[in-house]
Design an enzyme around this catalytic site. Structure first.
Site, PDB file in Angstrom:
ATOM      1  N   ARG A  68       0.829  -1.208   0.000  1.00  0.00           N
ATOM      2  CA  ARG A  68       0.000   0.000   0.000  1.00  0.00           C
ATOM      3  C   ARG A  68       0.868   1.266   0.000  1.00  0.00           C
ATOM      4  NH1 ARG A  68      -5.259   0.347   1.173  1.00  0.00           N
ATOM      5  NH2 ARG A  68      -5.192  -1.731   2.081  1.00  0.00           N
ATOM      6  N   ARG A  94      -9.949   2.571  -2.178  1.00  0.00           N
ATOM      7  CA  ARG A  94      -8.814   2.016  -1.441  1.00  0.00           C
ATOM      8  C   ARG A  94      -8.461   2.930  -0.277  1.00  0.00           C
ATOM      9  NH1 ARG A  94      -5.285  -1.764  -2.332  1.00  0.00           N
ATOM     10  NH2 ARG A  94      -3.275  -0.903  -1.782  1.00  0.00           N
ATOM     11  N   ASN A 110     -13.381  13.834   0.573  1.00  0.00           N
ATOM     12  CA  ASN A 110     -13.995  12.621   0.028  1.00  0.00           C
ATOM     13  C   ASN A 110     -15.495  12.814  -0.004  1.00  0.00           C
ATOM     14  OD1 ASN A 110     -14.279   9.821  -0.726  1.00  0.00           O
ATOM     15  ND2 ASN A 110     -14.804   9.361   1.410  1.00  0.00           N
ATOM     16  N   HIS A 112     -18.867  10.518   0.550  1.00  0.00           N
ATOM     17  CA  HIS A 112     -19.270   9.207   1.065  1.00  0.00           C
ATOM     18  C   HIS A 112     -20.788   9.099   0.971  1.00  0.00           C
ATOM     19  CE1 HIS A 112     -19.001   5.527   3.344  1.00  0.00           C
ATOM     20  NE2 HIS A 112     -19.981   5.961   4.115  1.00  0.00           N
ATOM     21  N   SER A 139     -22.300  12.663   2.143  1.00  0.00           N
ATOM     22  CA  SER A 139     -21.524  13.608   2.949  1.00  0.00           C
ATOM     23  C   SER A 139     -20.198  13.882   2.258  1.00  0.00           C
ATOM     24  CB  SER A 139     -21.212  13.003   4.325  1.00  0.00           C
ATOM     25  OG  SER A 139     -22.384  12.542   4.972  1.00  0.00           O
ATOM     26  N   ASP A 148     -13.573   7.297   6.688  1.00  0.00           N
ATOM     27  CA  ASP A 148     -14.830   8.063   6.623  1.00  0.00           C
ATOM     28  C   ASP A 148     -15.129   8.824   7.916  1.00  0.00           C
ATOM     29  OD1 ASP A 148     -15.217   7.000   4.059  1.00  0.00           O
ATOM     30  OD2 ASP A 148     -16.286   5.265   4.854  1.00  0.00           O
ATOM     31  N   ALA A 176     -27.957  13.211  -5.805  1.00  0.00           N
ATOM     32  CA  ALA A 176     -27.635  14.202  -4.769  1.00  0.00           C
ATOM     33  C   ALA A 176     -26.125  14.423  -4.681  1.00  0.00           C
ATOM     34  CB  ALA A 176     -28.196  13.735  -3.428  1.00  0.00           C
TER      35      ALA A 176
HETATM   36  C1  GRF Z   1     -20.214   7.080  -5.174  1.00  0.00           C
HETATM   37  O1  GRF Z   1     -21.457   6.679  -4.674  1.00  0.00           O
HETATM   38  C2  GRF Z   1     -19.319   7.531  -4.055  1.00  0.00           C
HETATM   39  O2  GRF Z   1     -19.992   8.221  -3.047  1.00  0.00           O
HETATM   40  C3  GRF Z   1     -18.809   6.226  -3.541  1.00  0.00           C
HETATM   41  O3  GRF Z   1     -18.569   5.446  -4.686  1.00  0.00           O
HETATM   42  C4  GRF Z   1     -19.439   5.884  -5.722  1.00  0.00           C
HETATM   43  C5  GRF Z   1     -18.574   6.261  -6.882  1.00  0.00           C
HETATM   44  O4  GRF Z   1     -19.311   6.529  -8.030  1.00  0.00           O
HETATM   45  N1  GRF Z   1     -17.662   6.392  -2.685  1.00  0.00           N
HETATM   46  P1  GRF Z   1     -18.640   7.242  -9.270  1.00  0.00           P
HETATM   47  O5  GRF Z   1     -17.371   6.472  -9.625  1.00  0.00           O
HETATM   48  O6  GRF Z   1     -18.340   8.652  -8.880  1.00  0.00           O
HETATM   49  O7  GRF Z   1     -19.652   7.160 -10.365  1.00  0.00           O
END
Ligand code: GRF
Length: 191
Positions: A68, A94, A110, A112, A139, A148, A176
């Protein structure tokens, strides 16, 4: 003026729909960021082709076979070479190593797909449905070494409807996400 916009790198692992909305938003005259790199840990990530079509430099390498910290060091080098000053994770699936995060402390966000602090980690939509929640959402948060867990910058809510399954709810939350992330990123960059 383009030169005064904050250069950001976007990290993805898959289809890259959130990345594409960030890139589209960056075309607006008053957007405070510009996307200087889209990086993926999977060379087959669909979002890489989208970024290339938009003329954005890409870094796409598999993490497989690498420790990693070693993969993250490659990523870090590519991001710094591109001149990025901040990082937006958009479906980057990851965990980032503590050393990488320390090098970018307070400069990674990020998105989430849950109303944090609820449902950190995976399978957020199924867990929200199983819990009988009336609402779900997404979020945008600052990334810290805990998964997260960093300070939440912005959230958007959607209803959970009768008959929803994880896929129908994910689709509603994704709409959203696409509204929230460009706004939240712009506000964070301006702050
Ligand atoms: C999204 O729902 C994001 O919140 C989550 O993974 C998904 C990624 O979708 N972590 P995309 O690759 O942006 O279409």
């Amino acid at each position: 003026m383009t030169a005064s916009r904050t250069p950001i790198a976007i990290l993805i692992s898959g289809r890259g729909s959130n990345m594409a909305t960030l890139v589209a938003a960056s075309q607006a005259a008053d957007c405070p960021y510009r996307v200087v790199l889209v990086a993926a840990n999977d060379p087959d990530a669909g979002g890489i082709a989208l970024a290339q079509a938009a003329g954005i430099p890409t870094f796409a390498h598999s993490h497989k076979g690498l420790k990693r910290a070693d993969f993250d060091a490659l990523l870090d080098t590519a991001i710094r070479a591109a001149g990025a000053e901040r990082i937006a994770l958009a479906g980057y699936m990851r965990l980032l190593s503590p050393g990488f995060i320390a090098g970018w402390q307070g400069r990674i966000v990020n998105i989430h797909p849950s109303l944090l602090p609820l449902y950190k980690g995976l399978d957020t939509h199924a867990r929200a449905i199983a819990a009988g929640d009336a609402e779900a959402g997404c979020s945008v948060h600052v990334v810290t070494p805990e998964l997260d867990d960093g300070p939440v910058l912005a959230q958007a809510r959607v209803p959970i409807l009768q008959g929803d399954d994880a896929d129908t709810l994910a689709a509603r939350v994704l709409v959203a996400e696409h509204r929230l992330y460009p706004q939240a990123l712009a506000e964070w960059v301006r702050a």
